[in-house]
Design an enzyme around this catalytic site. Structure first.
Site, mmCIF file in Angstrom:
data_model
loop_
_atom_site.group_PDB
_atom_site.id
_atom_site.type_symbol
_atom_site.label_atom_id
_atom_site.label_comp_id
_atom_site.label_asym_id
_atom_site.label_seq_id
_atom_site.Cartn_x
_atom_site.Cartn_y
_atom_site.Cartn_z
ATOM 1 N N ARG B 68 0.867 -1.176 0.000
ATOM 2 C CA ARG B 68 0.000 0.000 0.000
ATOM 3 C C ARG B 68 0.903 1.225 0.000
ATOM 4 O O ARG B 68 2.121 1.111 0.142
ATOM 5 C CB ARG B 68 -1.007 0.022 1.167
ATOM 6 N N ALA B 70 0.664 5.232 -2.018
ATOM 7 C CA ALA B 70 0.419 5.646 -3.404
ATOM 8 C C ALA B 70 1.603 5.376 -4.334
ATOM 9 O O ALA B 70 1.429 4.732 -5.378
ATOM 10 C CB ALA B 70 0.011 7.124 -3.426
ATOM 11 N N ARG B 111 -7.723 -0.092 -6.753
ATOM 12 C CA ARG B 111 -7.995 0.934 -5.745
ATOM 13 C C ARG B 111 -8.229 2.267 -6.459
ATOM 14 O O ARG B 111 -7.530 2.588 -7.420
ATOM 15 C CB ARG B 111 -6.838 1.040 -4.730
ATOM 16 N N ASP B 261 -2.218 10.830 -1.471
ATOM 17 C CA ASP B 261 -2.641 9.859 -2.483
ATOM 18 C C ASP B 261 -3.059 10.530 -3.780
ATOM 19 O O ASP B 261 -3.025 9.922 -4.840
ATOM 20 C CB ASP B 261 -3.775 8.985 -1.937
#
Lengths: 372, 372
Positions: B68, B70, B111, B261
């Site tokens: 995980r 960005a 995502r 992000d």
């Protein structure tokens, strides 16, 4: 069973039936065998009870947060003192007096922040001293101490109801209300302070959706507030503490209501860690921030929040959950159980004596003079 | 083992040794057998690795947050595309083209919030299209796609280092720095964005004590930030998210640094849920709030934060921990993975192209024109 041979027996029997009310969360109740507590460390998955038959057990139950919430621990301490009196082997008030002091000191040493604890102990001391000084028989003193604890229990529920009536009127007809921690039936002898305000608003016909901060690390919101509001059929959504700002920005929150552990003479309010965060977020979004607390939470002897002692709890509450370690070994940990919200963030303080507004130094003092 | 018979073999071998760097957290690395990820769901208690040998496995690893952050998921997707190309049974670029689209679509669907994911996929598409259109042999295209993923990996580390140099200079010579979530080596290919800024400040000789928000519900702060900073010997204290305001009021925090992000054209910043809370608290206490992110996080095609899609994650992340249920059955749950911090709360945006200040609509556009 211990008091079958004591003078407290009949009084204990009498109250055992009166004080186990139906339709109220059984946070704590006097029984024939001692003080019965719902184990708040086990909720919501397990509804189990712990019986304290000695004052020392009551003290441990407070320290380990089997019972928590400022009003509830005040009344718990009062019952602890009554238990200690009923179980004494002393045969006179004079002989009992040093033991009484020891019992009070033990209970006062359990937790430092909630002033209700000290208020309750002081009230028991204020009852005991003149009785002991005037040669009242010890059996009668035992009876009176237990009756005083019962009175505090009843007064606490009544105060919550009155606060609810005052505070419910402040909430919008329809909307989202954010609360932090558990200031509910489980934090009191019944009905709750902040959750009492919400319950009253719902009883007044208002359409309230509660957003409950989960309230790390002890998760009083996720576990306790969710549990008791669901039991009452009040719509509730649990959020992580860090989600409040985005919900406010999205227009989901119309008011914030929290409880308090101690309110200083200037209105600065100690409450569960994270309350100050919520107060700032509410101010930033133009949302009213209400504190609901019985008058026993107000400490006019403490001038400002800076003088309120803040309990640091064990690190394990942050580092572990359900026996599972979350953090790497050896990392630094903070675990203050409370924070102080400066009075300027508080829209109103809701008490059983009425709703107070800033400047609190004036409004609190005036209310004390009028009602005290 | 699959590419022993493929044209990608020698390139893969070459990079396998180069890209497993010592002294860097092995967030993701290309190996002879596929893409190797440290399992971030298992940290900090268990340091285990997962090997993806297909693009579908890479997609699942992104969805389940084994990887995980960005920048890290952007490069992961690029490697996923390279893997898909290396494993294709197609014999020409023309035959492979529809499969390439399918691979890209699968990875893009993992995502929604971090724009780096789409940036990386678009970059792979921009490479593929002219090569395929010009009749380049498929083996060469495979080689070029893998080389592009490797280039992104290298660029990501270099960008973090440059951001660190720029951002480290903004931090105080001595003091507490609060960070939220994990914007560290584990969120990138190495060194980190927000934690890169902190690492650089420490390398510059500054005395920094990091306060790491634990970051509910996934606990990236408590688990990942604490783990990687401790590995580097940087003083770190984990706090619950709701403790930040009281630490700020106590003067313990001199700066806040977080990752991002997606940064919209006006400077509005999507980052891990709770970032917006921290930004408001920082403003209220007069503490600078810095966002550190590579240029690939900036999305000039998205005018404001309102247009950034916010991922809602599974409720179980909030309701359970380590298989243990926290909340009562049936209670409502919110679990947005991100929030948006409006640009007005951002003191500066630290990128590898330089430090940007408000008004961000101008400074971001100018920087894009100069450097783009």
């Amino acid at each position: 069973m211990w008091f079958r041979s004591s003078a407290g027996r009949s009084a204990a029997r009498l109250f055992a039936t009166i004080y186990t009310k139906s339709g109220m969360v059984p946070t704590l109740s006097w029984t024939e065998d001692g003080v019965r507590f719902i184990d708040q460390t086990k909720l919501p998955l397990e509804e189990s009870y712990v019986l304290a038959t000695t004052y020392e057990q009551v003290a441990k139950i407070i320290v380990t947060m089997v019972v928590r919430g400022a009003p509830a621990i005040g009344v718990s301490a009062a019952y602890g003192i009554a238990l200690g009196a009923l179980k004494t082997k002393a045969e006179s008030a004079q002989e009992f007096a040093p033991e009484f002091e020891k019992i009070c000191a033990r209970l006062a040493g359990t937790r430092p922040t909630a002033v209700n604890l000290f208020w309750a102990i002081d009230r028991m001391k204020a009852l005991f001293a003149p009785l002991a000084g005037s040669g009242t028989p010890l059996d009668e003193i035992k009876h009176r101490l237990l009756a005083e604890a019962h009175a505090m229990y009843e007064e606490d529920i009544a105060a919550c109801r009155t606060m609810g009536a005052f505070g419910g009127a402040l909430l919008p007809k329809e909307g989202g209300v954010l609360t932090h921690c558990n200031a509910g039936a489980l934090a009191t002898c019944g009905y709750g302070t902040a959750l009492g305000v919400i319950r009253a608003a719902v009883e007044q016909g208002k359409q309230i959706h509660v957003y409950a901060d989960e309230t790390r690390p002890f998760l009083q919101g996720a576990r306790l507030t969710a549990w008791e509001l669901m039991a009452d059929g009040i719509a509730t959504t649990v959020i992580c503490d860090n989600m409040a700002a985005s919900l406010m920005r999205a227009g989901k929150i119309q008011a914030v209501v929290v409880g308090a552990d101690r309110i200083a003479a200037n209105g600065d309010t100690a409450n569960k860690i994270g309350t100050y965060n919520v107060a700032i977020l509410a101010k930033e979004h133009g949302i009213p921030f209400y504190v609901a607390a019985p008058w026993s939470t107000i400490d006019l002897a403490t001038p400002t929040g800076d003088a309120i002692p803040i309990e640091e709890r064990p690190q394990v509450e942050v580092t572990h959950h359900a026996g599972k370690q979350l953090t790497p070994n050896g990392v630094g940990i903070c675990n203050p159980a409370f924070d102080v919200t400066p009075a300027k963030y508080v829209t109103a303080i809701i008490t059983e004596r009425g709703v107070l507004r800033a400047p609190y130094t004036d409004s609190l003092r005036e209310m004390e003079l009028v009602a005290g």
